[in-house]
Design an enzyme around this catalytic site. Sequence first.
Site, PDB file in Angstrom:
ATOM      1  N   HIS A 206       0.604  -1.327  -0.068  1.00 13.84           N
ATOM      2  CA  HIS A 206       0.185   0.057  -0.072  1.00 13.84           C
ATOM      3  C   HIS A 206       0.991   1.377  -0.035  1.00 13.84           C
ATOM      4  O   HIS A 206       2.066   1.359   0.554  1.00 13.84           O
ATOM      5  CB  HIS A 206      -1.041  -0.046   1.174  1.00 13.84           C
ATOM      6  CG  HIS A 206      -0.431  -0.061   2.599  1.00 13.84           C
ATOM      7  ND1 HIS A 206      -0.015   1.208   3.307  1.00 13.84           N
ATOM      8  CD2 HIS A 206      -0.132  -1.097   3.294  1.00 13.84           C
ATOM      9  CE1 HIS A 206       0.256   1.016   4.464  1.00 13.84           C
ATOM     10  NE2 HIS A 206       0.326  -0.618   4.701  1.00 13.84           N
TER      11      HIS A 206
ATOM     12  N   ASP B  91      -0.068   4.446   0.875  1.00 12.49           N
ATOM     13  CA  ASP B  91      -0.612   5.395   1.925  1.00 12.49           C
ATOM     14  C   ASP B  91       0.207   5.068   3.283  1.00 12.49           C
ATOM     15  O   ASP B  91       0.714   3.973   3.455  1.00 12.49           O
ATOM     16  CB  ASP B  91      -2.143   5.548   2.353  1.00 12.49           C
ATOM     17  CG  ASP B  91      -2.541   4.109   2.665  1.00 12.49           C
ATOM     18  OD1 ASP B  91      -2.309   3.051   2.023  1.00 12.49           O
ATOM     19  OD2 ASP B  91      -3.451   4.159   3.559  1.00 12.49           O
TER      20      ASP B  91
ATOM     21  N   ASP C  92       6.182   0.929   6.843  1.00 12.68           N
ATOM     22  CA  ASP C  92       5.069   0.549   6.581  1.00 12.68           C
ATOM     23  C   ASP C  92       4.474   1.429   5.690  1.00 12.68           C
ATOM     24  O   ASP C  92       4.139   2.820   5.750  1.00 12.68           O
ATOM     25  CB  ASP C  92       4.069   0.830   8.034  1.00 12.68           C
ATOM     26  CG  ASP C  92       2.606   0.279   7.655  1.00 12.68           C
ATOM     27  OD1 ASP C  92       2.289  -0.476   6.684  1.00 12.68           O
ATOM     28  OD2 ASP C  92       1.941   0.643   8.572  1.00 12.68           O
TER      29      ASP C  92
ATOM     30  N   GLU D  80      -5.030   1.686   2.549  1.00 11.55           N
ATOM     31  CA  GLU D  80      -5.013   0.867   3.509  1.00 11.55           C
ATOM     32  C   GLU D  80      -5.141   1.156   4.784  1.00 11.55           C
ATOM     33  O   GLU D  80      -5.771   0.264   5.696  1.00 11.55           O
ATOM     34  CB  GLU D  80      -3.649   0.075   3.134  1.00 11.55           C
ATOM     35  CG  GLU D  80      -3.644  -1.525   3.773  1.00 11.55           C
ATOM     36  CD  GLU D  80      -3.158  -1.523   5.229  1.00 11.55           C
ATOM     37  OE1 GLU D  80      -3.429  -2.364   5.834  1.00 11.55           O
ATOM     38  OE2 GLU D  80      -2.561  -0.451   5.681  1.00 11.55           O
TER      39      GLU D  80
ATOM     40  N   HIS E 147       4.041   2.782  12.504  1.00 13.56           N
ATOM     41  CA  HIS E 147       3.247   3.843  12.900  1.00 13.56           C
ATOM     42  C   HIS E 147       3.728   4.658  14.198  1.00 13.56           C
ATOM     43  O   HIS E 147       3.216   5.303  14.793  1.00 13.56           O
ATOM     44  CB  HIS E 147       1.672   3.165  13.440  1.00 13.56           C
ATOM     45  CG  HIS E 147       1.003   2.713  12.342  1.00 13.56           C
ATOM     46  ND1 HIS E 147      -0.469   2.420  12.477  1.00 13.56           N
ATOM     47  CD2 HIS E 147       1.328   2.039  10.992  1.00 13.56           C
ATOM     48  CE1 HIS E 147      -0.902   1.766  11.429  1.00 13.56           C
ATOM     49  NE2 HIS E 147      -0.037   1.716  10.504  1.00 13.56           N
TER      50      HIS E 147
HETATM   51 ZN   LIG Z   1       0.842  -1.430   6.225  1.00 13.18          ZN
END
Ligand SMILES: [Zn+2]
Length: 409
Positions: free
Chosen positions: A93, A95, A126, A160, A383
């Site tokens: 993904h 985003d 990520d 996502e 994150h």
């Molecule tokens: Zn992810």
Amino acid sequence: MLKKLQNEIANLKDEAIYLQTEMTKRPALDPKSGGQGEKEKADFLLAYLRKIGISDITEIKIKDPNAPCGYRPNIAAKISGKNSQKTLWVVSHMDIVPPGDLSLWQTDPYEVIINGDILTGRGVEDNQHGLTVSLLAANAIQKLSIQPTMNFALLFVADEETGNTFGIHALLEEKPELFKKDDLFLVPDHGEATSDKIEIAEKGQLWLKITINGKQSHASTPDEGINSLRAAAAFILKVDELHTIFDRKNDLFSPPTSTFAPTRKEENVPNINTIPGKDVFYIDCRILPGYTLSEVENAVKEMANHIENEYQVKISVETVQSEQPAPVTSQENEIITRLQKAIADVYAVKAKPIGIGGGTVAAALRKKGFSVAVWATLLGNAHQANEKTSLKNMLRDAEVIARLVCTPE
Ligand SMILES: [Zn+2]
């Protein structure tokens, strides 16, 4: 041929740094929260795919009135293989999540910092790790003019982090012809630093908002009111009973059971001398495959009835987010056995199939009947502030992907 690929990929360190640096400069944030969406990053990726000589590229634009450009981009790029009937998709993904509290960052989140083997910046793990490794594998295969065993396709999806509406869900609904029944899928969006766990199952997710309405009154005369906080407290403790009702175990997962956790609690009255008339709290439920979310919702509603009768309150139960548990990908499926072989060749470890409580795009694909492995070598700080990934891991993960598509059937 595999040896050549290995050498080629080992030389792509600068390419990995370049890709990560350029992507991090183009933050793809959710338009609903004021972000720009994925367009700028997608345009960079489209140009890069063309630069490395891939001609079979499809951009799928999904309408989104909140995005400044009016759409959310998704990209499918394919290198054709000897077996043209089967495709291995690597799905990542584009985003990212916002950087959060900037004071926790030691550097600018949107600038990649290189320190030895470690790259730092928002998104580097990520899911730019996944985007980069699939691009490095494609780059090496193109440079060496190798025809993979099966079609090798890169799929870059939008949205996502905020529900997949403009990403994988839209693709599966509006462009189902992209995928064939026997296609194999790798999602490099979860994994251990030890490379030795392949995720084949995910718990379903259900987020519930519980609103309890009582009657506000002066705190000196509590009997004239109905205290919503007392009812909320009783309900919060009752949530534990869900573990007894939904008590199945599945040892693929850790913990091996479904989980039901009261989490957020909204503020009620701002002062101490008022009996609160309204309380709101939330429950995060992670449900093992085999249960349906409506079974859980019904059990929570039954609890709500019980609390209503006991405390004379009115309760509403609303769903904030839900994702049904998806079927488990078989450990015997070709994507798992091929991946285990490639991981063993590159990392010299035996990778074990597991389940996780979080969610990736794999759930949406599994629900459509596809077999999906989720794997990457990650340091595990998605994150978080000062998000990091390892250059060495990126190069080796790229080699795993190259072997996955180039090892003969
Ligand atoms: Zn992810």
